[in-house]
Write a protein that holds these residues in place. Sequence first.
Motif, PDB file in Angstrom:
ATOM      1  N   HIS A 178       0.831  -1.213   0.000  1.00 20.33           N
ATOM      2  CA  HIS A 178       0.000   0.000   0.000  1.00 20.33           C
ATOM      3  C   HIS A 178       0.860   1.255   0.000  1.00 20.33           C
ATOM      4  O   HIS A 178       0.545   2.226  -0.690  1.00 20.33           O
ATOM      5  N   SER A 179       1.954   1.255   0.741  1.00 16.26           N
ATOM      6  CA  SER A 179       2.845   2.409   0.792  1.00 16.26           C
ATOM      7  C   SER A 179       3.427   2.702  -0.589  1.00 16.26           C
ATOM      8  O   SER A 179       3.437   3.848  -1.039  1.00 16.26           O
ATOM      9  N   ALA A 180       3.884   1.656  -1.276  1.00 15.48           N
ATOM     10  CA  ALA A 180       4.484   1.839  -2.603  1.00 15.48           C
ATOM     11  C   ALA A 180       3.434   2.166  -3.669  1.00 15.48           C
ATOM     12  O   ALA A 180       3.718   2.882  -4.625  1.00 15.48           O
ATOM     13  N   ALA A 181       2.217   1.656  -3.508  1.00  9.50           N
ATOM     14  CA  ALA A 181       1.171   1.852  -4.523  1.00  9.50           C
ATOM     15  C   ALA A 181       0.480   3.202  -4.414  1.00  9.50           C
ATOM     16  O   ALA A 181      -0.094   3.685  -5.387  1.00  9.50           O
ATOM     17  N   GLY A 182       0.517   3.807  -3.233  1.00  6.70           N
ATOM     18  CA  GLY A 182      -0.153   5.089  -3.036  1.00  6.70           C
ATOM     19  C   GLY A 182      -1.610   4.913  -2.611  1.00  6.70           C
ATOM     20  O   GLY A 182      -2.149   3.808  -2.614  1.00  6.70           O
ATOM     21  N   PRO A 183      -2.267   6.035  -2.269  1.00  8.53           N
ATOM     22  CA  PRO A 183      -3.610   5.996  -1.695  1.00  8.53           C
ATOM     23  C   PRO A 183      -4.694   5.471  -2.646  1.00  8.53           C
ATOM     24  O   PRO A 183      -5.750   5.028  -2.196  1.00  8.53           O
ATOM     25  N   GLY A 184      -4.443   5.507  -3.935  1.00  6.11           N
ATOM     26  CA  GLY A 184      -5.430   5.003  -4.893  1.00  6.11           C
ATOM     27  C   GLY A 184      -5.728   3.528  -4.705  1.00  6.11           C
ATOM     28  O   GLY A 184      -6.846   3.063  -4.978  1.00  6.11           O
ATOM     29  N   LEU A 185      -4.744   2.773  -4.227  1.00  5.85           N
ATOM     30  CA  LEU A 185      -4.951   1.336  -4.024  1.00  5.85           C
ATOM     31  C   LEU A 185      -5.999   1.100  -2.947  1.00  5.85           C
ATOM     32  O   LEU A 185      -6.925   0.308  -3.141  1.00  5.85           O
ATOM     33  N   ALA A 186      -5.882   1.777  -1.814  1.00 11.12           N
ATOM     34  CA  ALA A 186      -6.863   1.612  -0.729  1.00 11.12           C
ATOM     35  C   ALA A 186      -8.254   2.026  -1.201  1.00 11.12           C
ATOM     36  O   ALA A 186      -9.251   1.373  -0.869  1.00 11.12           O
ATOM     37  N   GLU A 187      -8.324   3.095  -1.997  1.00 17.34           N
ATOM     38  CA  GLU A 187      -9.618   3.541  -2.529  1.00 17.34           C
ATOM     39  C   GLU A 187     -10.247   2.467  -3.408  1.00 17.34           C
ATOM     40  O   GLU A 187     -11.443   2.189  -3.310  1.00 17.34           O
ATOM     41  N   GLU A 188      -9.442   1.852  -4.298  1.00 17.80           N
ATOM     42  CA  GLU A 188      -9.972   0.806  -5.182  1.00 17.80           C
ATOM     43  C   GLU A 188     -10.366  -0.443  -4.389  1.00 17.80           C
ATOM     44  O   GLU A 188     -11.300  -1.147  -4.748  1.00 17.80           O
ATOM     45  N   CYS A 189      -9.652  -0.710  -3.300  1.00 20.65           N
ATOM     46  CA  CYS A 189      -9.919  -1.901  -2.480  1.00 20.65           C
ATOM     47  C   CYS A 189     -11.216  -1.803  -1.680  1.00 20.65           C
ATOM     48  O   CYS A 189     -11.871  -2.825  -1.436  1.00 20.65           O
ATOM     49  N   GLN A 190     -11.569  -0.604  -1.253  1.00 23.62           N
ATOM     50  CA  GLN A 190     -12.678  -0.432  -0.317  1.00 23.62           C
ATOM     51  C   GLN A 190     -13.959  -1.175  -0.710  1.00 23.62           C
ATOM     52  O   GLN A 190     -14.495  -1.918   0.105  1.00 23.62           O
ATOM     53  N   PRO A 191     -14.458  -1.014  -1.941  1.00 18.75           N
ATOM     54  CA  PRO A 191     -15.715  -1.707  -2.274  1.00 18.75           C
ATOM     55  C   PRO A 191     -15.575  -3.226  -2.439  1.00 18.75           C
ATOM     56  O   PRO A 191     -16.579  -3.930  -2.493  1.00 18.75           O
ATOM     57  N   LEU A 192     -14.350  -3.742  -2.498  1.00 16.83           N
ATOM     58  CA  LEU A 192     -14.127  -5.185  -2.666  1.00 16.83           C
ATOM     59  C   LEU A 192     -14.106  -5.927  -1.331  1.00 16.83           C
ATOM     60  O   LEU A 192     -14.148  -7.153  -1.297  1.00 16.83           O
ATOM     61  N   ALA A 193     -14.009  -5.176  -0.237  1.00 18.53           N
ATOM     62  CA  ALA A 193     -13.878  -5.770   1.099  1.00 18.53           C
ATOM     63  C   ALA A 193     -15.244  -5.910   1.764  1.00 18.53           C
ATOM     64  O   ALA A 193     -16.183  -5.211   1.399  1.00 18.53           O
ATOM     65  N   PRO A 194     -15.350  -6.805   2.741  1.00 16.61           N
ATOM     66  CA  PRO A 194     -14.304  -7.678   3.255  1.00 16.61           C
ATOM     67  C   PRO A 194     -14.179  -8.954   2.424  1.00 16.61           C
ATOM     68  O   PRO A 194     -15.114  -9.334   1.713  1.00 16.61           O
ATOM     69  N   ILE A 195     -13.013  -9.595   2.534  1.00 17.14           N
ATOM     70  CA  ILE A 195     -12.835 -10.905   1.914  1.00 17.14           C
ATOM     71  C   ILE A 195     -12.607 -11.929   3.020  1.00 17.14           C
ATOM     72  O   ILE A 195     -12.305 -11.574   4.152  1.00 17.14           O
ATOM     73  N   SER A 196     -12.760 -13.193   2.662  1.00 19.58           N
ATOM     74  CA  SER A 196     -12.642 -14.303   3.611  1.00 19.58           C
ATOM     75  C   SER A 196     -11.315 -15.027   3.419  1.00 19.58           C
ATOM     76  O   SER A 196     -10.734 -14.970   2.330  1.00 19.58           O
ATOM     77  N   PRO A 197     -10.852 -15.759   4.440  1.00 24.54           N
ATOM     78  CA  PRO A 197      -9.610 -16.523   4.284  1.00 24.54           C
ATOM     79  C   PRO A 197      -9.660 -17.445   3.066  1.00 24.54           C
ATOM     80  O   PRO A 197     -10.672 -18.116   2.826  1.00 24.54           O
ATOM     81  N   GLY A 198      -8.577 -17.408   2.276  1.00 22.50           N
ATOM     82  CA  GLY A 198      -8.491 -18.208   1.065  1.00 22.50           C
ATOM     83  C   GLY A 198      -8.947 -17.473  -0.185  1.00 22.50           C
ATOM     84  O   GLY A 198      -8.632 -17.872  -1.297  1.00 22.50           O
ATOM     85  N   GLN A 199      -9.680 -16.393  -0.016  1.00 19.34           N
ATOM     86  CA  GLN A 199     -10.222 -15.632  -1.144  1.00 19.34           C
ATOM     87  C   GLN A 199      -9.155 -14.699  -1.730  1.00 19.34           C
ATOM     88  O   GLN A 199      -8.247 -14.265  -1.032  1.00 19.34           O
ATOM     89  N   ALA A 200      -9.295 -14.394  -3.022  1.00 17.39           N
ATOM     90  CA  ALA A 200      -8.394 -13.468  -3.707  1.00 17.39           C
ATOM     91  C   ALA A 200      -9.204 -12.515  -4.569  1.00 17.39           C
ATOM     92  O   ALA A 200     -10.197 -12.927  -5.181  1.00 17.39           O
ATOM     93  N   VAL A 201      -8.799 -11.252  -4.605  1.00 19.87           N
ATOM     94  CA  VAL A 201      -9.403 -10.240  -5.473  1.00 19.87           C
ATOM     95  C   VAL A 201      -8.274  -9.463  -6.147  1.00 19.87           C
ATOM     96  O   VAL A 201      -7.157  -9.421  -5.647  1.00 19.87           O
ATOM     97  N   MET A 202      -8.586  -8.855  -7.294  1.00 21.15           N
ATOM     98  CA  MET A 202      -7.555  -8.163  -8.070  1.00 21.15           C
ATOM     99  C   MET A 202      -7.885  -6.687  -8.233  1.00 21.15           C
ATOM    100  O   MET A 202      -9.046  -6.331  -8.422  1.00 21.15           O
ATOM    101  N   THR A 203      -6.833  -5.867  -8.164  1.00 17.45           N
ATOM    102  CA  THR A 203      -6.960  -4.435  -8.424  1.00 17.45           C
ATOM    103  C   THR A 203      -5.853  -4.020  -9.383  1.00 17.45           C
ATOM    104  O   THR A 203      -4.962  -4.812  -9.698  1.00 17.45           O
ATOM    105  N   GLY A 204      -5.875  -2.764  -9.767  1.00 20.58           N
ATOM    106  CA  GLY A 204      -4.789  -2.200 -10.542  1.00 20.58           C
ATOM    107  C   GLY A 204      -3.555  -2.033  -9.665  1.00 20.58           C
ATOM    108  O   GLY A 204      -3.628  -2.137  -8.437  1.00 20.58           O
ATOM    109  N   GLY A 205      -2.426  -1.764 -10.292  1.00 18.57           N
ATOM    110  CA  GLY A 205      -1.176  -1.629  -9.562  1.00 18.57           C
ATOM    111  C   GLY A 205      -0.898  -0.236  -9.025  1.00 18.57           C
ATOM    112  O   GLY A 205      -0.019  -0.058  -8.197  1.00 18.57           O
ATOM    113  N   HIS A 206      -1.639   0.767  -9.526  1.00 22.40           N
ATOM    114  CA  HIS A 206      -1.474   2.154  -9.096  1.00 22.40           C
ATOM    115  C   HIS A 206      -0.020   2.595  -9.261  1.00 22.40           C
ATOM    116  O   HIS A 206       0.505   2.481 -10.361  1.00 22.40           O
TER     117      HIS A 206
END
Length: 169
Positions: free
Chosen positions: A41-69
Motif C-alpha cells: 500500500h505504501s508503494a502503490a499510493g492511496p489510490g490502491l486503498a480507494e480501489e480496495c474499499q468496495p471489494l472488502a471484506p474478503i474471507s480466508p483463502g479468497q483473492a481479489v484483483m486491483t490495478g497496480g497504481h
Amino acid sequence: MTDVFIECVQGDIADQPDMDAVVNAANARLMPGSGVAGAIHSAAGPGLAEECQPLAPISPGQAVMTGGHDLPNRKVIHCLGPVFGVDEPSDRLLGDCYRNALRLADAEGLESVAFPAISTGVFGYPLAEAAKVAAAAIRDAAPGLSSVRRIRFVLFSESDLNEFRRALA
C-alpha cells in the motif's frame, strides 16, 4: 502440462518491476497494515486503498484483483491468508490463496506473478509448513494455467528463502 518457471528470491515484494502482478498478503478489509500489506500500500499510493474499499471484506483463502497504481506492476492480487490455529482447515485455506491468485492472474492473461510468504507474519503460520503448502498449491495449479509462465516467491529473509527453496526442491 505447460511449462511454468518457479523461482525464489530474497527481496521486497513491493519492488518487483519485471512482474505483471504482485500478491498482497492482505487483511480482510484490504486496507494498509503491517508487513506485506503495509509495504504494498505504501508503494502503490492511496489510490490502491480507494480501489480496495468496495471489494472488502474478503474471507480466508479468497483473492481479489486491483490495478497496480504507483507500483511498477499492472495488477495487485490481494489474498487473505488464514490465521494459524484460528481459521481452519488452515492448510486448505492457505493453498486456496495461491490457487485463487493464480486463477485470477491467468484469467486476466498475466504472464508473471510474485508471491510473498502468505500468513507467515502476524498471522503466525509456521514458515516450513507454509512453504510446503505453497509449493504443493503451485504444483497443483500449474498444469491448468494458460497464460501464467513465471511464478516468483519473494522472501524477506535468507532463512525464509532457504525454507521455500527446500519446499520446492
